[in-house]
Design a protein around this motif. Sequence first.
Motif, PDB file in Angstrom:
ATOM      1  N   LYS A 188       0.813  -1.221   0.000  1.00  0.00           N
ATOM      2  CA  LYS A 188       0.000   0.000   0.000  1.00  0.00           C
ATOM      3  C   LYS A 188       0.845   1.269   0.000  1.00  0.00           C
ATOM      4  CE  LYS A 188      -3.854  -2.176   2.349  1.00  0.00           C
ATOM      5  NZ  LYS A 188      -4.753  -2.130   3.499  1.00  0.00           N
ATOM      6  N   THR A 189       1.869   1.308   0.812  1.00  0.00           N
ATOM      7  CA  THR A 189       2.725   2.493   0.891  1.00  0.00           C
ATOM      8  C   THR A 189       3.432   2.731  -0.437  1.00  0.00           C
ATOM      9  OG1 THR A 189       3.049   2.122   3.249  1.00  0.00           O
ATOM     10  CG2 THR A 189       4.627   3.562   2.153  1.00  0.00           C
ATOM     11  N   GLU A 190       3.923   1.664  -1.045  1.00  0.00           N
ATOM     12  CA  GLU A 190       4.591   1.792  -2.344  1.00  0.00           C
ATOM     13  C   GLU A 190       3.624   2.277  -3.423  1.00  0.00           C
ATOM     14  OE1 GLU A 190       8.031  -1.639  -2.051  1.00  0.00           O
ATOM     15  OE2 GLU A 190       5.982  -2.254  -2.522  1.00  0.00           O
ATOM     16  N   ARG A 191       2.370   1.805  -3.368  1.00  0.00           N
ATOM     17  CA  ARG A 191       1.377   2.250  -4.351  1.00  0.00           C
ATOM     18  C   ARG A 191       1.118   3.743  -4.223  1.00  0.00           C
ATOM     19  NH1 ARG A 191      -2.758  -2.717  -3.784  1.00  0.00           N
ATOM     20  NH2 ARG A 191      -1.824  -4.042  -5.357  1.00  0.00           N
ATOM     21  N   VAL A 192       0.936   4.214  -3.002  1.00  0.00           N
ATOM     22  CA  VAL A 192       0.691   5.646  -2.786  1.00  0.00           C
ATOM     23  C   VAL A 192       1.872   6.457  -3.309  1.00  0.00           C
ATOM     24  CG1 VAL A 192       0.469   7.447  -1.015  1.00  0.00           C
ATOM     25  CG2 VAL A 192      -0.917   5.368  -0.871  1.00  0.00           C
ATOM     26  N   GLU A 193       3.078   6.031  -3.006  1.00  0.00           N
ATOM     27  CA  GLU A 193       4.268   6.757  -3.466  1.00  0.00           C
ATOM     28  C   GLU A 193       4.417   6.716  -4.982  1.00  0.00           C
ATOM     29  OE1 GLU A 193       6.079   8.892  -1.727  1.00  0.00           O
ATOM     30  OE2 GLU A 193       4.616   8.426  -0.165  1.00  0.00           O
ATOM     31  N   GLU A 194       4.066   5.592  -5.596  1.00  0.00           N
ATOM     32  CA  GLU A 194       4.153   5.493  -7.055  1.00  0.00           C
ATOM     33  C   GLU A 194       3.089   6.363  -7.724  1.00  0.00           C
ATOM     34  OE1 GLU A 194       5.662   4.321 -10.815  1.00  0.00           O
ATOM     35  OE2 GLU A 194       6.520   4.495  -8.810  1.00  0.00           O
ATOM     36  N   ILE A 195       1.884   6.390  -7.172  1.00  0.00           N
ATOM     37  CA  ILE A 195       0.844   7.277  -7.685  1.00  0.00           C
ATOM     38  C   ILE A 195       1.331   8.718  -7.597  1.00  0.00           C
ATOM     39  CG2 ILE A 195      -1.458   8.219  -7.223  1.00  0.00           C
ATOM     40  CD1 ILE A 195      -2.234   5.321  -6.298  1.00  0.00           C
ATOM     41  N   ARG A 196       1.842   9.089  -6.450  1.00  0.00           N
ATOM     42  CA  ARG A 196       2.352  10.448  -6.234  1.00  0.00           C
ATOM     43  C   ARG A 196       3.465  10.774  -7.235  1.00  0.00           C
ATOM     44  NH1 ARG A 196       1.615  13.378  -2.105  1.00  0.00           N
ATOM     45  NH2 ARG A 196       1.074  11.653  -0.728  1.00  0.00           N
ATOM     46  N   LEU A 251       5.353  13.837 -11.870  1.00  0.00           N
ATOM     47  CA  LEU A 251       6.139  13.848 -13.102  1.00  0.00           C
ATOM     48  C   LEU A 251       5.313  14.346 -14.295  1.00  0.00           C
ATOM     49  CD1 LEU A 251       8.872  13.051 -14.400  1.00  0.00           C
ATOM     50  CD2 LEU A 251       7.871  10.811 -14.835  1.00  0.00           C
ATOM     51  N   ALA A 252       4.104  13.837 -14.424  1.00  0.00           N
ATOM     52  CA  ALA A 252       3.293  14.146 -15.605  1.00  0.00           C
ATOM     53  C   ALA A 252       2.572  15.488 -15.526  1.00  0.00           C
ATOM     54  CB  ALA A 252       2.265  13.039 -15.824  1.00  0.00           C
ATOM     55  N   LEU A 253       2.130  15.890 -14.328  1.00  0.00           N
ATOM     56  CA  LEU A 253       1.234  17.039 -14.227  1.00  0.00           C
ATOM     57  C   LEU A 253       1.788  18.213 -13.420  1.00  0.00           C
ATOM     58  CD1 LEU A 253      -2.031  14.965 -13.737  1.00  0.00           C
ATOM     59  CD2 LEU A 253      -1.216  16.055 -15.832  1.00  0.00           C
ATOM     60  N   ALA A 280     -11.779  15.736 -19.186  1.00  0.00           N
ATOM     61  CA  ALA A 280     -10.420  15.800 -19.727  1.00  0.00           C
ATOM     62  C   ALA A 280      -9.385  15.761 -18.600  1.00  0.00           C
ATOM     63  CB  ALA A 280     -10.240  17.064 -20.557  1.00  0.00           C
ATOM     64  N   ARG A 281      -9.666  16.406 -17.492  1.00  0.00           N
ATOM     65  CA  ARG A 281      -8.749  16.386 -16.348  1.00  0.00           C
ATOM     66  C   ARG A 281      -8.600  14.966 -15.797  1.00  0.00           C
ATOM     67  NH1 ARG A 281     -10.546  21.852 -13.006  1.00  0.00           N
ATOM     68  NH2 ARG A 281     -10.315  23.265 -14.780  1.00  0.00           N
ATOM     69  N   HIS A 282      -9.721  14.262 -15.689  1.00  0.00           N
ATOM     70  CA  HIS A 282      -9.671  12.881 -15.202  1.00  0.00           C
ATOM     71  C   HIS A 282      -8.876  11.997 -16.164  1.00  0.00           C
ATOM     72  CE1 HIS A 282     -13.030  12.818 -11.995  1.00  0.00           C
ATOM     73  NE2 HIS A 282     -12.513  14.029 -12.087  1.00  0.00           N
ATOM     74  N   ARG A 283      -9.070  12.209 -17.442  1.00  0.00           N
ATOM     75  CA  ARG A 283      -8.320  11.434 -18.440  1.00  0.00           C
ATOM     76  C   ARG A 283      -6.818  11.697 -18.333  1.00  0.00           C
ATOM     77  NH1 ARG A 283     -12.533  12.127 -23.460  1.00  0.00           N
ATOM     78  NH2 ARG A 283     -13.875  10.378 -22.876  1.00  0.00           N
ATOM     79  N   MET A 284      -6.448  12.933 -18.010  1.00  0.00           N
ATOM     80  CA  MET A 284      -5.030  13.260 -17.829  1.00  0.00           C
ATOM     81  C   MET A 284      -4.456  12.502 -16.632  1.00  0.00           C
ATOM     82  SD  MET A 284      -5.256  17.355 -18.598  1.00  0.00           S
ATOM     83  CE  MET A 284      -3.502  17.729 -18.341  1.00  0.00           C
ATOM     84  N   ALA A 328      -1.589   9.567 -16.771  1.00  0.00           N
ATOM     85  CA  ALA A 328      -0.368   9.659 -15.962  1.00  0.00           C
ATOM     86  C   ALA A 328      -0.144   8.389 -15.157  1.00  0.00           C
ATOM     87  CB  ALA A 328      -0.445  10.870 -15.033  1.00  0.00           C
ATOM     88  N   LEU A 329      -1.220   7.764 -14.722  1.00  0.00           N
ATOM     89  CA  LEU A 329      -1.097   6.549 -13.905  1.00  0.00           C
ATOM     90  C   LEU A 329      -0.874   5.301 -14.752  1.00  0.00           C
ATOM     91  CD1 LEU A 329      -3.790   7.337 -11.223  1.00  0.00           C
ATOM     92  CD2 LEU A 329      -1.299   7.530 -11.024  1.00  0.00           C
TER      93      LEU A 329
END
Length: 88
Positions: A3-11, A16-18, A61-65, A69-70
């Motif tokens: 779980k912690t790794e997932r949160v950090e990877e999402i972040r 990076l993308a946005l 469009a924001r949700h698609r961005m 990114a994910l």
Amino acid sequence: MDKTERVEEIRRRLQLALQPVQLDVIDESHLHAGHAGALTGKGHFAVQIVSPQFAGKTPLARHRMVYAALGEMMDEDIHALSISANTP
């Protein structure tokens, strides 16, 4: 990935993308214990993100961005994602 790794990877991916000026990633998986989606091991997350890149974009469009990114995390690691995507 735990779980912690997932949160950090999402972040990491969203930063990076946005290039957000504000970003909160909350693991809400514990609220869905026993839910059919929880059985897959994928997580439930909430993202609150503020980025200048959302300017002039519709909510869809924001949700698609965010989804873009994910990338594959949406298939492999995330069962549900609540998104609040705003401009500064």
